[in-house]
Design an enzyme around this catalytic site. Sequence first.
Site, PDB file in Angstrom:
ATOM      1  N   LYS A 197       0.839  -1.203   0.000  1.00 37.09           N
ATOM      2  CA  LYS A 197       0.000   0.000   0.000  1.00 37.09           C
ATOM      3  C   LYS A 197       0.869   1.246   0.000  1.00 37.09           C
ATOM      4  CE  LYS A 197      -3.495   2.399   2.650  1.00 37.09           C
ATOM      5  NZ  LYS A 197      -4.512   2.368   3.689  1.00 37.09           N
ATOM      6  N   GLU A 203      10.529  -4.675   4.443  1.00 35.85           N
ATOM      7  CA  GLU A 203      10.606  -6.089   4.041  1.00 35.85           C
ATOM      8  C   GLU A 203      10.295  -6.229   2.554  1.00 35.85           C
ATOM      9  OE1 GLU A 203       8.954  -4.880   6.658  1.00 35.85           O
ATOM     10  OE2 GLU A 203       8.875  -6.313   8.322  1.00 35.85           O
ATOM     11  N   GLY A 255      -4.903  -1.791   4.693  1.00 35.36           N
ATOM     12  CA  GLY A 255      -4.127  -2.938   4.227  1.00 35.36           C
ATOM     13  C   GLY A 255      -4.813  -4.262   4.507  1.00 35.36           C
ATOM     14  N   ARG A 256      -5.322  -4.435   5.724  1.00 35.76           N
ATOM     15  CA  ARG A 256      -5.912  -5.727   6.090  1.00 35.76           C
ATOM     16  C   ARG A 256      -7.311  -5.920   5.516  1.00 35.76           C
ATOM     17  NH1 ARG A 256      -4.815  -2.352  10.121  1.00 35.76           N
ATOM     18  NH2 ARG A 256      -6.437  -1.550  11.516  1.00 35.76           N
ATOM     19  N   GLU A 341      -4.991  -6.465  14.712  1.00 31.81           N
ATOM     20  CA  GLU A 341      -4.477  -5.155  14.311  1.00 31.81           C
ATOM     21  C   GLU A 341      -5.597  -4.110  14.374  1.00 31.81           C
ATOM     22  OE1 GLU A 341      -2.719  -4.235  10.272  1.00 31.81           O
ATOM     23  OE2 GLU A 341      -0.843  -4.519  11.325  1.00 31.81           O
ATOM     24  N   HIS A 372      -5.295 -33.126  17.428  1.00 33.39           N
ATOM     25  CA  HIS A 372      -4.170 -33.968  17.845  1.00 33.39           C
ATOM     26  C   HIS A 372      -3.012 -33.120  18.349  1.00 33.39           C
ATOM     27  CE1 HIS A 372      -6.229 -37.451  16.183  1.00 33.39           C
ATOM     28  NE2 HIS A 372      -6.661 -36.602  15.268  1.00 33.39           N
ATOM     29  N   LYS A 501       9.103  -0.762  14.339  1.00 37.86           N
ATOM     30  CA  LYS A 501       9.706  -0.395  13.047  1.00 37.86           C
ATOM     31  C   LYS A 501      10.805   0.647  13.253  1.00 37.86           C
ATOM     32  CE  LYS A 501       5.613  -0.967  10.090  1.00 37.86           C
ATOM     33  NZ  LYS A 501       4.627  -0.294   9.256  1.00 37.86           N
TER      34      LYS A 501
HETATM   35  O1  F6P Z   1       3.120  -2.701   9.757  1.00 44.97           O
HETATM   36  C1  F6P Z   1       1.773  -3.040   9.628  1.00 44.97           C
HETATM   37  C2  F6P Z   1       1.298  -2.752   8.234  1.00 44.97           C
HETATM   38  O2  F6P Z   1       1.218  -1.398   8.019  1.00 44.97           O
HETATM   39  C3  F6P Z   1      -0.042  -3.420   7.975  1.00 44.97           C
HETATM   40  O3  F6P Z   1      -1.113  -2.687   8.438  1.00 44.97           O
HETATM   41  C4  F6P Z   1       0.014  -3.600   6.509  1.00 44.97           C
HETATM   42  O4  F6P Z   1      -0.933  -4.520   6.058  1.00 44.97           O
HETATM   43  C5  F6P Z   1       1.427  -4.063   6.328  1.00 44.97           C
HETATM   44  O5  F6P Z   1       2.165  -3.316   7.269  1.00 44.97           O
HETATM   45  C6  F6P Z   1       2.012  -3.888   4.954  1.00 44.97           C
HETATM   46  O6  F6P Z   1       1.972  -2.555   4.545  1.00 44.97           O
HETATM   47  P1  F6P Z   1       2.168  -2.147   3.047  1.00 44.97           P
HETATM   48  O7  F6P Z   1       1.072  -2.765   2.245  1.00 44.97           O
HETATM   49  O8  F6P Z   1       2.123  -0.658   3.018  1.00 44.97           O
HETATM   50  O9  F6P Z   1       3.511  -2.663   2.595  1.00 44.97           O
END
Ligand code: F6P
Length: 536
Positions: A197, A203, A255-256, A341, A372, A501
């Site tokens: 987003k 990452e 995002g979620r 979240e 199990h 972060k």
């Molecule tokens: O760090 C949490 C977050 O902001 C989530 O809310 C989001 O889904 C995820 O990181 C990834 O964010 P992005 O889509 O901006 O890379």
Amino acid sequence: MQLDKLRTFAAQAADTRILDLFAQDPDRAQTFSASTGDLLFDYSKTLIDADIRAALIDLCDQAGLAERRDAMFRGDKINETEGRAVLHTALRNLDGGPVEVDGQDVMPEVLDTLQRMRVFAEEVRGGTAQGAGGSFTDVVNIGIGGSDLGPVMATLALAPYHDGPRLHYVSNVDGAHIADTLRELDPTRTLVIVASKTFTTIETMTNARTARAWMLDGGGDPARQFAAVSSAVDKTADFGIPFDRVFGFADWVGGRYSVWGPVGLPVMIAVGSNAFDAFLRGGQAMDVHFRAADWAENMPVMLALVGIWHRQVLGHASRAVLPYDQRLLRLPAYFQQLEMESNGKSVAMDGSALSVPSGPVVWGEPGTNGQHAFYQLIHQGTDVIPCEFMVAAEGHEPELAHHHRLLLANCLAQSEALMRGRSLEEARARMAEKGLQGDALERQARHRVFPGNRPSTTLIYPQLTPFVLGQIIALYEHRVFVEGVLLGINSFDQWGVELGKELATSLGPIVDGDAGTEGKDGSTAALVAYALRHRG
Ligand code: F6P
């Protein structure tokens, strides 16, 4: 949230057995369930009775739920701490009625992007979009959190409909993830989708750069083999992704909550645009239900109220999501982000401290595997863990119908066992049948007692189709929204992820060995020293 009345009911119900409620009311299963379309949500295996339900429903009116719900669908900026509307519902508004943000109808752009996604997905599937070495055999989606969990979950869930190229997901910054994924792939016939987003997530950007280097090294062509999904389209250009391969979405999609739009592109490539449309239609059907049904018949509302009853009134700290559906393997992880979240907060919208517990810990695994592993604690541990079972009436493998019957029987057996339990007298009788007597009988019997009276709900659906998956995801989204409204919190921000972060950024040069650990606590400094000593 005014819980006094509910707390009184809870105290009165302390000695009530759920099983007795069924004896008193033969129609209990019908009275304490909600349905929409072909979905049935049964919450009769809980302590909720007519008075408790009425008191729970009162909470909706006290919190102004109808007004908050309408404000969300209307495009008001209900995400107050970020000054944003919350309109993931617009992404599945396939009938295209106007939805306005700041006086402007957002639907033309939503539908235009959806159409571009369909065209691109069908080009990839049909082989007209190609890499340097020919048609795409594999697609790698690079994203994390909401840019990963939704499409991962949906791709697995819709495996019977998967007739496009192979799909792979890379999320973790751990190099093991991308190395293990790319090892088997052809860099000239792999499409990489960078989903973020913000297009800043460390990452994702690290993995995207690694994938680009791998592609270039292997003779691939990033100009033809990269696509991007983001609400920061300027940043995608900086990364070098051609404009016609960028699928944008607005900041009013959290995002979620984003799997319905461009973040769902890999799913669309896997199952095709028709099946993806069916997924959207399932979500939209749940929206229509949520907006129209009375609270007592409203599935997301009742699911939320059961959650409030168990967490905020009875104080159960976690809830287990237990899909008896192997293809919903990643659904608990998806719900973890969606629920934790969204509602893992201790400050109300107005800045005051929350006077009741926040949303619960959400966890789970598919059945029957969990039986199990961790069901021991669910049945006999000291904590009560409300369980949310899910199961289809039929599977997708008619030749293996006997497997599905076993699956269904196990699912139903678990909720029955949790409710029914086994008394000491019953356990003694069983030990006596086995020939035990005296102390040995008594000792063995005690280990075989199940307290029972443990609450569970069951969501049952005909089959896990794209439409049903859409219904289920939208059901839980609205559940989270309702719980958030009742708690008085903002379910749509996530400030709690920021501190980690920031500290990771400041620790970067320290773990590189370029900066010292001055100012760090003793534990962090010692762990850094260990890592520096032990790496090659
Ligand atoms: O760090 C949490 C977050 O902001 C989530 O809310 C989001 O889904 C995820 O990181 C990834 O964010 P992005 O889509 O901006 O890379």
